[in-house]
Structure formats: C-alpha cells, structure tokens
Design a protein around this motif. Structure first.
Motif, PDB file in Angstrom:
ATOM      1  N   LYS A  70       0.823  -1.211   0.000  1.00 24.95           N
ATOM      2  CA  LYS A  70       0.000   0.000   0.000  1.00 24.95           C
ATOM      3  C   LYS A  70       0.861   1.268   0.000  1.00 24.95           C
ATOM      4  O   LYS A  70       0.330   2.376   0.056  1.00 24.95           O
ATOM      5  CB  LYS A  70      -0.924   0.035   1.221  1.00 24.95           C
ATOM      6  CG  LYS A  70      -1.729  -1.235   1.453  1.00 24.95           C
ATOM      7  CD  LYS A  70      -2.656  -1.560   0.293  1.00 24.95           C
ATOM      8  CE  LYS A  70      -3.479  -2.801   0.592  1.00 24.95           C
ATOM      9  NZ  LYS A  70      -4.342  -3.184  -0.550  1.00 24.95           N
TER      10      LYS A  70
ATOM     11  N   HIS B 278       6.021   0.609   8.132  1.00 27.22           N
ATOM     12  CA  HIS B 278       5.463   0.164   9.408  1.00 27.22           C
ATOM     13  C   HIS B 278       6.550  -0.197  10.406  1.00 27.22           C
ATOM     14  O   HIS B 278       7.628  -0.678  10.022  1.00 27.22           O
ATOM     15  CB  HIS B 278       4.561  -1.063   9.199  1.00 27.22           C
ATOM     16  CG  HIS B 278       3.294  -0.748   8.483  1.00 27.22           C
ATOM     17  ND1 HIS B 278       3.231  -0.639   7.115  1.00 27.22           N
ATOM     18  CD2 HIS B 278       2.038  -0.486   8.960  1.00 27.22           C
ATOM     19  CE1 HIS B 278       1.989  -0.333   6.759  1.00 27.22           C
ATOM     20  NE2 HIS B 278       1.251  -0.243   7.857  1.00 27.22           N
TER      21      HIS B 278
ATOM     22  N   GLY C 148       3.257  -2.794  14.169  1.00 29.21           N
ATOM     23  CA  GLY C 148       2.104  -2.580  13.317  1.00 29.21           C
ATOM     24  C   GLY C 148       1.689  -1.148  13.082  1.00 29.21           C
ATOM     25  O   GLY C 148       0.690  -0.890  12.411  1.00 29.21           O
TER      26      GLY C 148
ATOM     27  N   PHE D 224       1.588  -8.779  13.032  1.00 26.54           N
ATOM     28  CA  PHE D 224       0.909  -7.809  12.176  1.00 26.54           C
ATOM     29  C   PHE D 224       1.326  -7.991  10.713  1.00 26.54           C
ATOM     30  O   PHE D 224       1.345  -7.042   9.934  1.00 26.54           O
ATOM     31  CB  PHE D 224       1.208  -6.386  12.659  1.00 26.54           C
ATOM     32  CG  PHE D 224       0.732  -6.136  14.068  1.00 26.54           C
ATOM     33  CD1 PHE D 224      -0.598  -5.882  14.331  1.00 26.54           C
ATOM     34  CD2 PHE D 224       1.629  -6.190  15.130  1.00 26.54           C
ATOM     35  CE1 PHE D 224      -1.040  -5.661  15.625  1.00 26.54           C
ATOM     36  CE2 PHE D 224       1.203  -5.969  16.437  1.00 26.54           C
ATOM     37  CZ  PHE D 224      -0.139  -5.708  16.684  1.00 26.54           C
TER      38      PHE D 224
ATOM     39  N   ARG E 232      -0.211  -9.613   8.274  1.00 21.19           N
ATOM     40  CA  ARG E 232      -1.282  -9.475   7.281  1.00 21.19           C
ATOM     41  C   ARG E 232      -2.109  -8.210   7.470  1.00 21.19           C
ATOM     42  O   ARG E 232      -2.609  -7.644   6.505  1.00 21.19           O
ATOM     43  CB  ARG E 232      -2.205 -10.691   7.335  1.00 21.19           C
ATOM     44  CG  ARG E 232      -1.533 -11.970   6.914  1.00 21.19           C
ATOM     45  CD  ARG E 232      -2.539 -13.034   6.535  1.00 21.19           C
ATOM     46  NE  ARG E 232      -1.881 -14.310   6.283  1.00 21.19           N
ATOM     47  CZ  ARG E 232      -1.291 -14.619   5.135  1.00 21.19           C
ATOM     48  NH1 ARG E 232      -1.286 -13.768   4.130  1.00 21.19           N
ATOM     49  NH2 ARG E 232      -0.718 -15.803   4.989  1.00 21.19           N
ATOM     50  N   LYS E 233      -2.264  -7.793   8.694  1.00 16.33           N
ATOM     51  CA  LYS E 233      -3.092  -6.621   8.966  1.00 16.33           C
ATOM     52  C   LYS E 233      -2.422  -5.767  10.033  1.00 16.33           C
ATOM     53  O   LYS E 233      -2.225  -6.206  11.153  1.00 16.33           O
ATOM     54  CB  LYS E 233      -4.486  -7.037   9.426  1.00 16.33           C
ATOM     55  CG  LYS E 233      -5.452  -5.867   9.547  1.00 16.33           C
ATOM     56  CD  LYS E 233      -6.850  -6.344   9.893  1.00 16.33           C
ATOM     57  CE  LYS E 233      -7.818  -5.168   9.990  1.00 16.33           C
ATOM     58  NZ  LYS E 233      -9.190  -5.617  10.343  1.00 16.33           N
ATOM     59  N   CYS E 234      -2.102  -4.537   9.665  1.00 15.19           N
ATOM     60  CA  CYS E 234      -1.415  -3.626  10.583  1.00 15.19           C
ATOM     61  C   CYS E 234      -2.428  -2.864  11.430  1.00 15.19           C
ATOM     62  O   CYS E 234      -3.631  -3.106  11.367  1.00 15.19           O
ATOM     63  CB  CYS E 234      -0.543  -2.665   9.793  1.00 15.19           C
ATOM     64  SG  CYS E 234      -1.502  -1.638   8.660  1.00 15.19           S
ATOM     65  N   ARG E 235      -1.915  -1.904  12.188  1.00 16.35           N
ATOM     66  CA  ARG E 235      -2.772  -1.102  13.063  1.00 16.35           C
ATOM     67  C   ARG E 235      -3.174   0.236  12.447  1.00 16.35           C
ATOM     68  O   ARG E 235      -3.993   0.951  13.011  1.00 16.35           O
ATOM     69  CB  ARG E 235      -2.046  -0.819  14.380  1.00 16.35           C
ATOM     70  CG  ARG E 235      -1.928  -2.013  15.296  1.00 16.35           C
ATOM     71  CD  ARG E 235      -1.039  -1.680  16.478  1.00 16.35           C
ATOM     72  NE  ARG E 235      -1.216  -2.602  17.587  1.00 16.35           N
ATOM     73  CZ  ARG E 235      -0.428  -2.656  18.645  1.00 16.35           C
ATOM     74  NH1 ARG E 235       0.607  -1.820  18.745  1.00 16.35           N
ATOM     75  NH2 ARG E 235      -0.662  -3.513  19.614  1.00 16.35           N
TER      76      ARG E 235
ATOM     77  N   CYS F   3      -4.283   0.921   6.767  1.00 12.81           N
ATOM     78  CA  CYS F   3      -4.007   0.980   5.334  1.00 12.81           C
ATOM     79  C   CYS F   3      -4.501  -0.259   4.601  1.00 12.81           C
ATOM     80  O   CYS F   3      -4.559  -0.273   3.374  1.00 12.81           O
ATOM     81  CB  CYS F   3      -2.515   1.194   5.077  1.00 12.81           C
ATOM     82  SG  CYS F   3      -1.466  -0.250   5.377  1.00 12.81           S
ATOM     83  N   GLY F   4      -4.783  -1.303   5.362  1.00 14.44           N
ATOM     84  CA  GLY F   4      -5.292  -2.514   4.743  1.00 14.44           C
ATOM     85  C   GLY F   4      -4.231  -3.542   4.418  1.00 14.44           C
ATOM     86  O   GLY F   4      -4.538  -4.587   3.827  1.00 14.44           O
ATOM     87  N   GLY F   5      -2.983  -3.247   4.772  1.00 11.50           N
ATOM     88  CA  GLY F   5      -1.889  -4.189   4.524  1.00 11.50           C
ATOM     89  C   GLY F   5      -1.193  -4.564   5.806  1.00 11.50           C
ATOM     90  O   GLY F   5      -1.535  -4.081   6.889  1.00 11.50           O
ATOM     91  N   GLY F   6      -0.209  -5.407   5.724  1.00 12.38           N
ATOM     92  CA  GLY F   6       0.596  -5.793   6.876  1.00 12.38           C
ATOM     93  C   GLY F   6       1.899  -5.040   6.902  1.00 12.38           C
ATOM     94  O   GLY F   6       2.167  -4.166   6.071  1.00 12.38           O
TER      95      GLY F   6
END
Length: 340
Positions: A174, A178, A182, A232, A234-237, A240-243
């Motif tokens: 994205k 990061h 995350g 994190f 696959r999915k971060c905090r 953004c929708g990514g890891g």
C-alpha cells in the motif's frame, strides 16, 4: 568462505533475546528459515560472495541505514549504524572500496560518529575520493521532494558496485512504512530508500538487504512468510489494509536477531574470503562504536533510551557476539593437527 562457516555465522546471529512482552517473540528463527529455504545456501555466504565478486578497488558502495522517526527515535537507533559501519570498514580494508552512507539527514550524525570510531574519516567528496580509510554521508530526500529522481542521480553519479540496506524500512504493497508493532508511517517522515533499490535493479547493480523483522528492505523475497509469521504480518494497526511486510526485494537477504550482527557476520565473511582478518573490527572498536553512536543521539530501538545498548541487549552482549564471531574466523583460518 565455505558454507560450513556461513552456516555457523548465520546461526549465531539469529539467537533471539527479546523482552517478555511488547514486541514479537519467537520469530527470528522462523524468518531465517524462510529466507534460507528460499535462498538455498547460507545467507552470509551468499552476501559475501556477492560483494567479493562485485567490488573492486576504488569502487563505490552505497550503504543505506537509519531506522525510526521522531519523536521516539529522533536521530535513529543503535541497530543499523554499527552494522553498516562494520561492512564499510571491511570493504575499505579488504577490498579497497569507497563506502558512502545514506540516511535521513537527522540520522547522519550518529552514523558519522560510529564511522569515525571505527577509523573511517567522514569527508567531503574531493577528499573522500583521494584517500583510503574514509567515507561520505549523504542525506536522502523525503516527500514531497523528488526521491525517485535523487535515487537515479545517485546511481548515475557514483556508479556503485553494490547497494546495501541495513535495518532500513521499506513500504508494504500500500506504499506505507510500518514499525514491528504494526504502526504505520507515510513518506513524509521516512526516506523512500526503496527508490534506490529500484534504481539499482534497473542498472543491474547487485543489492543486499539486512533486517530483523520483515519490514526492512530485502524481505520482499519472503513476503508470504512475513505475513504468516509476524503478528501484524497481514493486517497492521494503521488502517491501510496491509501488513508490516515490505514488498522491496534485494538480490540477497540476510536475517538476524539484531541487524548489526548480520553486518558483523558479513564483515567476517569478507575477512575470510580475502584473508584479511583485520577487516573484522576488534572488540575495542566495537565498544567505541556503540558509545559514539549513542553519544551522537541514537537510542536503543526497543526501549527508546539513549544508552549503550541495542534492541534491549547490553553492550556486553555486543562484545560477546563479536568475540564468538572472531573465534569462528580465527579457527576457520587455522588448521588443526590432532595426534590423538
């Protein structure tokens, strides 16, 4: 350097010493195993072979480091500069190369102080070009400046024999950077060193990435492993929708529990491959480098304290790891005639 020694160095630098909580634990050996399986041979061996083949006397090598951003890491962290300088020290002594450090301008003072503690004078380009035992520091642009144009210009100007990334964050799919926990950052606070990796790739210049979490440049070689292994991944905090994993690849990826240690292992590999044991810095220099880096403003990247420590490990631990690396190098150079 043979694969037996490369394997020993790889395993030593992957000993994890994380806090009981607050950061991901039990992940380094899994990330290493993924990178090792993808590469097919010891990672230190591959990185050593790449540099020894590519770099000739007088060649310039770009070394990119510097992690974190204000307010918690206003001048970067102690993990990164020492590993970068260890590689530069080895390239200078063993291969006659000319190292150039690149980072955000805020991080350059600790990097320069670390280099000078290792005996590399940080000079302007005219003096840098004229003498050995020297280095240059160059600031990287951040958004909204033309970082892609700068990357192309750096490659054109210096025509580097290799580009090395040590603990340098890269974006996910994205376009966001990061932290290991995350949290996301955009290109206005982090230099887009991925542009330099891209420019090097287009020019056919070999690249090495060193990291300890999956968010650093180079881990694009094992993106699915990072997604699977990291909390994190696959999915971060940040939404953004990514890891946290970066998509930026390098020709060789080195994984370590602390990125500096991979730099030390690579310096050891260069020392062995060129029969220049002095290319691996000694224990006194290691102590001086860490003290200089912290005095110049770098902090421990896990606890945020300006101290002689790296990612929650003490100065004594750095000396211990270096002692073992020196022992590996010494024994690798010395045949034993055993009569019993």
């Amino acid at each position: 350097m043979d694969d037996v020694i490369g394997e020993a160095l790889d395993r030593l630098i992957c000993v994890e010493m994380r806090y009981a909580s607050g950061v991901p634990r039990g992940i380094i050996h899994r990330l290493y195993d993924a990178a090792r399986a993808e590469a097919g041979r010891p990672l230190t061996t591959l990185a050593t072979e790449l540099l020894v083949k590519a770099v000739k006397p007088g060649d310039r090598v770009l070394i990119v480091t510097g992690a974190g951003a204000p307010p918690f890491l206003p001048y970067g962290e102690t993990d990164g500069p020492l590993g970068a300088v260890a590689i530069a020290h080895a390239l200078d002594l063993a291969l006659g190369a000319k190292p150039i450090f690149l980072s955000e301008e805020r991080n350059l003072a600790p990097i320069a102080a670390t280099a000078e503690a290792a005996g590399l004078s940080v000079l302007a380009e005219d003096m840098f070009a004229a003498r050995a035992a020297s280095a240059m520091c160059v600031p990287l642009l951040m958004a909204p400046e033309d970082w892609e144009g700068q990357a192309a210009a750096l490659v054109e100007q210096h025509r580097p024999a290799a580009v090395i990334f040590v603990e340098k964050g890269g974006p996910n799919d994205k376009g966001r950077f990061h932290t290991i926990t995350g949290n996301g950052r955009d290109r206005t606070v982090m230099a887009s060193a991925d542009a330099l990796a891209d420019a090097a790739g287009r020019a056919g210049i070999p690249t090495i990435g060193i990291g300890d979490g999956g968010n650093e440049i180079g881990f694009g070689r094992v993106t699915e492993a990072v997604a699977e292994i990291q909390e994190f991944g696959r999915k971060c905090r940040c939404g953004c929708g990514g890891g946290i994993g970066t998509i930026v690849r390098t020709d060789v990826l080195m994984v370590a529990a602390i990125s500096n240690w991979a730099g030390y292992a690579l310096a050891a590999g260069i020392a062995l491959a060129t029969d220049r044991p002095d290319a691996l810095h000694d224990l006194g220099i290691e102590s001086d480098m860490l003290a200089a880096c912290a005095r110049a403003g770098a902090v421990d990247g896990l606890n945020g304290r300006q101290m002689r420590g790296v990612d929650g490990t003490t100065a004594e631990t750095q000396i211990a790891v270096m002692t073992m690396i020196h022992n590996i190098v010494s024994n690798a150079r010395r045949p034993l005639r055993r009569e019993f």
